[in-house]
Design an enzyme around this catalytic site. Structure first.
Site, PDB file in Angstrom:
ATOM      1  N   ARG A 112      -5.699  15.437  20.165  1.00 47.66           N
ATOM      2  CA  ARG A 112      -4.560  16.286  19.602  1.00 47.66           C
ATOM      3  C   ARG A 112      -5.308  17.534  19.026  1.00 47.66           C
ATOM      4  NH1 ARG A 112      -2.062  12.412  15.716  1.00 47.66           N
ATOM      5  NH2 ARG A 112      -0.656  14.302  14.951  1.00 47.66           N
ATOM      6  N   ASP A 141       0.751  -1.245  -0.066  1.00 45.20           N
ATOM      7  CA  ASP A 141      -0.108  -0.021  -0.103  1.00 45.20           C
ATOM      8  C   ASP A 141       1.018   1.244   0.023  1.00 45.20           C
ATOM      9  OD1 ASP A 141      -2.251   1.558   0.075  1.00 45.20           O
ATOM     10  OD2 ASP A 141      -2.783   1.148   1.977  1.00 45.20           O
ATOM     11  N   LYS A 142       0.109   2.337  -0.351  1.00 39.79           N
ATOM     12  CA  LYS A 142       0.898   3.612   0.016  1.00 39.79           C
ATOM     13  C   LYS A 142       0.200   4.491   0.737  1.00 39.79           C
ATOM     14  CE  LYS A 142       0.171   7.743  -2.652  1.00 39.79           C
ATOM     15  NZ  LYS A 142      -0.749   8.491  -2.632  1.00 39.79           N
ATOM     16  N   HIS A 143       0.631   5.545   1.306  1.00 36.89           N
ATOM     17  CA  HIS A 143      -0.017   6.622   1.937  1.00 36.89           C
ATOM     18  C   HIS A 143       0.782   7.814   1.625  1.00 36.89           C
ATOM     19  CE1 HIS A 143      -2.372   8.645   5.037  1.00 36.89           C
ATOM     20  NE2 HIS A 143      -1.251   9.131   5.463  1.00 36.89           N
ATOM     21  N   SER A 144      -0.062   8.943   1.513  1.00 34.05           N
ATOM     22  CA  SER A 144       0.611  10.193   1.127  1.00 34.05           C
ATOM     23  C   SER A 144       0.012  11.084   2.613  1.00 34.05           C
ATOM     24  CB  SER A 144      -0.025  10.734   0.195  1.00 34.05           C
ATOM     25  OG  SER A 144       0.329  12.276  -0.028  1.00 34.05           O
ATOM     26  N   LYS A 192      -2.564   3.096  11.537  1.00 29.11           N
ATOM     27  CA  LYS A 192      -3.863   2.890  10.582  1.00 29.11           C
ATOM     28  C   LYS A 192      -3.492   1.954   9.520  1.00 29.11           C
ATOM     29  CE  LYS A 192      -5.365   7.115  10.137  1.00 29.11           C
ATOM     30  NZ  LYS A 192      -5.283   8.321  11.240  1.00 29.11           N
ATOM     31  N   LYS A 193      -2.335   2.455   9.099  1.00 34.58           N
ATOM     32  CA  LYS A 193      -2.113   1.614   7.842  1.00 34.58           C
ATOM     33  C   LYS A 193      -1.478   0.376   8.063  1.00 34.58           C
ATOM     34  CE  LYS A 193      -2.530   4.104   4.132  1.00 34.58           C
ATOM     35  NZ  LYS A 193      -3.483   3.488   2.921  1.00 34.58           N
ATOM     36  N   THR A 232      -9.164  11.275  -1.178  1.00 39.19           N
ATOM     37  CA  THR A 232      -9.184  10.163  -2.307  1.00 39.19           C
ATOM     38  C   THR A 232     -10.551   9.476  -2.252  1.00 39.19           C
ATOM     39  OG1 THR A 232      -7.101   9.469  -2.073  1.00 39.19           O
ATOM     40  CG2 THR A 232      -8.400   7.968  -2.918  1.00 39.19           C
ATOM     41  N   SER A 243       0.226   7.388  14.466  1.00 42.82           N
ATOM     42  CA  SER A 243      -1.213   7.809  13.801  1.00 42.82           C
ATOM     43  C   SER A 243      -1.238   7.275  12.533  1.00 42.82           C
ATOM     44  CB  SER A 243      -1.592   9.170  14.130  1.00 42.82           C
ATOM     45  OG  SER A 243      -2.853   9.405  13.289  1.00 42.82           O
TER      46      SER A 243
END
Length: 450
Positions: free
Chosen positions: A179, A91-94, A198-199, A131, A194
């Site tokens: 936060r 997967d990817k996260h930005s 999740k990821k 997204t 954080s």
């Protein structure tokens, strides 16, 4: 630590006191505290005191790994073994940006190369587009399928892009909410835990992270962006998920558009191979290469590029996107007839510059906020989104603009909204006489060290 420590976790206030006084926290104490957050045994006041003490005193790498894995394990962690998938789960996260539609192209593209991508995405908040909001421009697309359905789609299609469902990293939901209202958002240990909590709950074999730098970036300075990229790569890798973080430029919108439906239009053009060397495609390709290497689907960069090129030119990547849309409730003929499905704005106008010249600089955050004001984003979690509005045909740094070549095309609900957005865009783009070049697009790569 006394021998019965494993039976009796520290009282929450004792753990807070240790961190307040700058002492290191043992991993098992962090785990017990985070589980207490997920179980509602720990109050918001205690979470706030904890996050402030972390904000002020920082955390060692070991502590961040413990906080990350505890967050990941605070709820359901996906297991894919039973599906016997014939490829890696990646997967990817930005960290988010403007005109950043990378996930929409990357997921199907990498899936077409043999990877499996269970992508859990967010909605837009603040100046960054989400997204999910973009995908919801497609009529019928359901970003909240039942868990079994999610698994089925990942297995049959190779990719499913959905929203965060109930029981993934529930501790993070509470910590994040606190936060937000206690001025403890900008802490690299807390941000790292954080994002990764999740990821990593998606049960990944490998992760690629896109950390933005520039005027549209989440982190305030290039130094902070680098620090976050390094932190994420190392912490995730140490937590058992090999991770690479790329530092990429967000000093101007990444795609030549910003909004929801307008970004889907661009996504389809990219998947059809119509924009091979655009900036958004360069970033997407780089991330895809890292994912294929990390997932051991290729031996090296050259092999990755060949495989990716083939998946695009053969139409395989576009076919995977079409199938994902169909499987998650969207139209079966979306690729062929997207025009008849996507909402178009009532008012579509060119935005011309006040003076002719060369584009020098963008205030990218301001462009994103202008899309939000048009109705294409949200300032509050519960606000609804107008999928038809935004900007298309946005110029790039170094482009010449004049009375013939506009800064962009605005898509708006009303004439007034269009005029307001046009004024905001003119204010966000600096035009001058000097030749101008953009910052380097792909700035640095950090490979995690276990």
């Amino acid at each position: 630590m006394s021998s019965n420590a494993s039976h009796h976790a520290l009282l929450p206030q004792e753990l807070i006191r240790l961190k307040r006084d700058g002492q290191p926290l043992p991993a098992e104490e962090i785990k017990a505290f985070v589980q207490g957050i997920a179980d509602d045994r720990i109050s918001d006041a205690q979470i706030g005191a904890f996050t402030m003490s972390v904000f002020l005193n920082g955390m060692s790498r070991e502590e961040v790994v413990a906080l990350t894995t505890a967050t990941r394990d605070s709820g359901h962690v996906m297991q894919w073994d039973s599906l016997n998938l014939p490829g890696p789960i990646v997967d990817k996260h930005s960290t988010g940006g403007v005109g950043d539609l990378v996930s929409l192209v990357l997921g199907p593209w990498v899936a077409a190369c043999g990877a499996f991508v269970p992508m859990i995405s967010g909605r837009g908040l603040g100046h960054t587009g989400g997204t999910l909001d973009k995908l919801e421009s497609i009529p019928g697309y359901d970003p909240y399928p039942a868990p079994e359905r999610f698994s089925d789609v990942v297995k049959s299609t190779g990719v499913a892009i959905i929203g965060q469902t109930g029981n993934l990293a529930p501790a993070d939901k509470r910590i994040y909410g606190v936060r937000d209202v206690t001025a403890t958002v900008e802490s690299i240990p807390l941000i790292t835990a954080s994002i990764l909590g999740k990821k990593l709950a998606s049960g990944l074999d490998a992760l690629v992270m896109d950390v933005k730098v520039g005027s549209g970036a989440f982190m305030p300075t290039p130094e902070k962006s680098r620090e976050l990229a390094k932190s994420i790569a190392n912490v995730a890798t140490q937590a058992g998920t090999p991770t690479t973080a790329l530092l990429t430029d967000m000093s101007q919108p990444l795609a030549p558009c910003a909004g929801n439906a307008v970004e889907i239009v661009e996504t389809l053009a990219l998947l059809r191979g119509e924009r091979a060397n655009s900036r958004v495609m360069q970033v997407t390709r780089e991330l895809a290469v890292e994912m294929l290497i990390a997932g051991k689907l290729v031996a090296n960069r050259e092999e990755a590029l060949t495989k990716l090129d083939k998946a695009l030119t053969s139409g395989a990547a576009a076919e995977v996107f079409a199938r994902m849309v169909r499987e998650l409730g969207g139209p079966a003929d979306f690729m062929e007839r997207s025009d008849s499905y996507l909402a178009t704005a009532p008012v579509i106008q060119a935005v011309y510059p006040e003076q002719s010249g060369i584009v020098q600089r963008f205030d990218t955050r301001a462009v994103g906020m202008s899309v939000v004001e048009l109705g294409g984003g949200r300032l509050r979690n519960d606000a609804s989104v107008d999928h038809s509005v935004g900007f298309s045909d946005i110029v790039e740094i170094g482009d010449r603009v004049d009375s013939q070549r506009p800064l962009a095309i605005v898509h708006a609900r009303t004439e007034e909204a269009a005029a307001r957005a046009a004024a905001q865009l003119r204010a966000a783009v600096t035009v001058g006489d000097a030749e101008a070049t953009a910052d380097t697009l792909l700035q640095e790569t950090f490979r995690g060290e276990a």
